[in-house]
Design an enzyme around this catalytic site. Structure first.
Site, PDB file in Angstrom:
ATOM      1  CG  ASP A 295      -1.981   1.032   1.184  1.00 26.21           C
ATOM      2  OD1 ASP A 295      -2.780   1.005   0.239  1.00 26.21           O
ATOM      3  OD2 ASP A 295      -2.034   1.881   2.101  1.00 26.21           O
ATOM      4  CD  GLU A 342      -2.182   2.513  -3.351  1.00 30.41           C
ATOM      5  OE1 GLU A 342      -2.492   3.346  -4.248  1.00 30.41           O
ATOM      6  OE2 GLU A 342      -1.724   2.841  -2.244  1.00 30.41           O
ATOM      7  CG  ASP A 394      -8.895   3.293   0.521  1.00 30.39           C
ATOM      8  OD1 ASP A 394      -9.510   3.022   1.567  1.00 30.39           O
ATOM      9  OD2 ASP A 394      -7.649   3.277   0.439  1.00 30.39           O
TER      10      ASP A 394
END
Length: 524
Positions: A295, A342, A394
């Site tokens: 991430d 990501e 998200d």
């Protein structure tokens, strides 16, 4: 060249009667669903503990597992519980939502009873427990110590403890835990069960040719065992307060930016140690996952650093990260590893160059492409070495975006670009759009496969409350869902090679390539 696909569904979202998904029967049934639809990947969110706000991206430990996922029925089969210990317990009145406060209160006494039975049976002397303890003591012991002190201090973060506990002293803390040995043992045993149940599930998935894509946050929380025991890993002052914390700069969506509050790593110290802590973290992650999604990948190139205690993130500035050096160390220590970068949000050419130099595939999100112009987020621009999504945990789900955020012009563009058929649900068109893309790997949010709108939202960034709580019900696994996913998988040649039959080969589906769905760039 092999194409493949998979589904995002976090453990917490699996259906059962215990208020939150677990490593029990429904997890195995989901693997069977992936097999039936010829998928290759199951993507999950971080398995680490959650704290205030319930986010799996803010954990007490970079290594410990979320004990909410321990399945009671499996403990019953092992003789540590009776069904009467948990049947009839109210774990929340809405099967579509996780009631975190309720399960926090209701699950603990049940697990404590199981741990007491485990200790009474002297199961802590069994070879499998002793092996787990020995192999994981480097993080397990500090974590159990941390949680023992934290709970004895009324769940306060370590920086609010008395000074003799706040400044980690191994002898002092060991004596403290000996005085509260039942609490200490609880955390050792529950981590063992987490590991045991998860590893059994992963073995089942792998034996059925399903690989697990895991997720690790780039940062750890300030309220974490790492900050307590290893402050040298971070930029801190003489009181062990972080001097800089992570965030996001002001942008179109927020004039103040986002103040995350995670401590920033001391990258100079990390470089001096050849990134040993990060290598250890990656090594342990690959014991849990077949593929690791990192991430906030852009933070390795440069990151937004905010002075600790600032009222907003607007006072921050960009600082350089370790760059390619840390990934060179990964390769030297771990060999070729399967990683997804990501790379969403504010990107620069330098971030793209870093991603390309690592060879890791980045992410493409289809709903970001429809703004009335030619966008890199439209599939005709997707590189082969990428992972395509219609939405993410998200973002709004595809249908929610289509109905509630997109302008009419944007909806028209999406309909025309995706050649949405008469009567076709917008979610199905988005799923079809990424399935047809050049990306080697297409990953579908289960929420999009279920054609959900705002009720399927998983997280709204920078907000606390009503996040991370979405769940499926058993009734959601319909024949129609299975047929739709299977059809799109076969139509766009993303069938898991392990499920290709001779008839499929004769019909034009080729399984000649035996490589993974994505590989480092230099192996293309």
């Amino acid at each position: 060249m092999e194409r493949a696909s998979g589904v995002v569904l976090h453990i917490s979202s699996l259906p059962n009667q215990f208020g939150i998904g677990s490593f029990g029967a429904s997890a195995y049934e989901f693997v069977d669903f992936l097999v039936a639809t010829k998928q290759q990947y199951w993507q999950i969110l971080p398995l680490t503990t959650t704290s205030f706000g319930d986010s799996p991206y803010q954990s007490f430990s970079a290594f410990a597992g979320n004990t909410h996922f321990i399945d009671f029925d499996l403990l019953t089969k092992q003789g540590y519980l009776n069904k009467t210990d948990y049947q009839g317990v109210d774990f929340g009145n809405n099967p579509k939502k996780v009631a975190y406060n309720t399960i926090f209160q209701k699950r603990r006494p049940i697990l404590e009873k199981a741990v007491a039975n485990f200790m009474t049976a002297k199961s802590n002397n069994r070879p499998e427990f002793l092996q787990f303890y020995e192999e994981n003591s480097f993080w397990l012991v500090p974590f159990a110590q941390y949680m023992t002190v934290k709970e004895e201090q009324g769940q306060k973060p370590w920086y609010e403890w008395p000074e003799n506990l706040r400044n980690y002293d191994e002898t002092v803390i060991k004596q403290f835990c000996e005085a509260h040995v039942d609490r200490y043992d609880y955390h050792l045993v529950t981590q063992f069960w987490f590991n045991q149940q998860y590893k059994d599930l992963k073995t089942y998935a792998n034996e059925h040719h399903i690989e697990i894509i895991g997720d690790i946050p780039i940062y750890v929380a300030r309220d974490s065992v790492e900050m307590w025991t290893q402050p040298e890993l971070f930029l801190t002052d003489e009181k062990k307060n972080p001097s800089l914390v992570a965030g996001v700069p002001p942008d179109f969506y927020s004039a103040d930016g986002q103040y995350w509050g995670n401590p920033i790593y001391d990258w100079d110290y990390m470089a001096e140690t050849d990134y040993a802590w990060w290598i250890l973290r990656m090594k342990e992650s690959f014991k849990l996952y077949d593929v690791v999604r990192i991430d906030h990948f852009r933070g390795f190139e440069s990151y937004w650093a905010v002075p600790f205690g600032s009222p907003t993130a607007a006072s921050g500035s960009w600082k350089k990260g370790p760059g390619i050096k840390i990934f060179d160390q990964f390769k030297q220590a771990l060999g070729d590893i399967k990683v997804i970068a990501e790379d969403l949000g504010f990107m620069t050419q330098a971030v793209h160059d870093l991603r390309d130099n690592t060879g890791y595939p980045g992410m493409k999100v289809l709903q970001n492409g429809f703004y009335g112009q030619d966008s890199e987020d439209l599939p005709h621009h997707y590189p082969v070495n990428s992972v395509a999504y219609a939405s993410t945990h998200d973002s709004m789900q595809a249908y929610d975006w289509y109905m509630n955020q997109a302008t009419q012009a944007e909806r028209d563009q999406a309909d025309q670009y995706l050649n949405r058929r008469v009567g076709e649900h917008p979610s199905d068109a988005f799923v079809r759009g990424i399935a047809a893309s050049p990306s080697r790997l297409a990953i579908y949010m289960m929420n999009d496969l279920l054609r959900l709108g705002p009720e399927g939202r998983i997280n709204i960034p920078s907000t606390i409350g009503d996040n991370w709580d979405w769940r499926m019900s058993e009734d959601d696994f319909t024949v129609d869902l299975e047929e739709r996913l299977l059809t799109v998988t076969e139509t766009y040649f993303r069938v898991n090679k392990a499920f290709i039959s001779q008839d499929d080969t004769n019909n034009g589906i080729n399984s000649a390539t035996a490589e993974a769905a994505f590989l480092p760039k230099d192996n293309d």
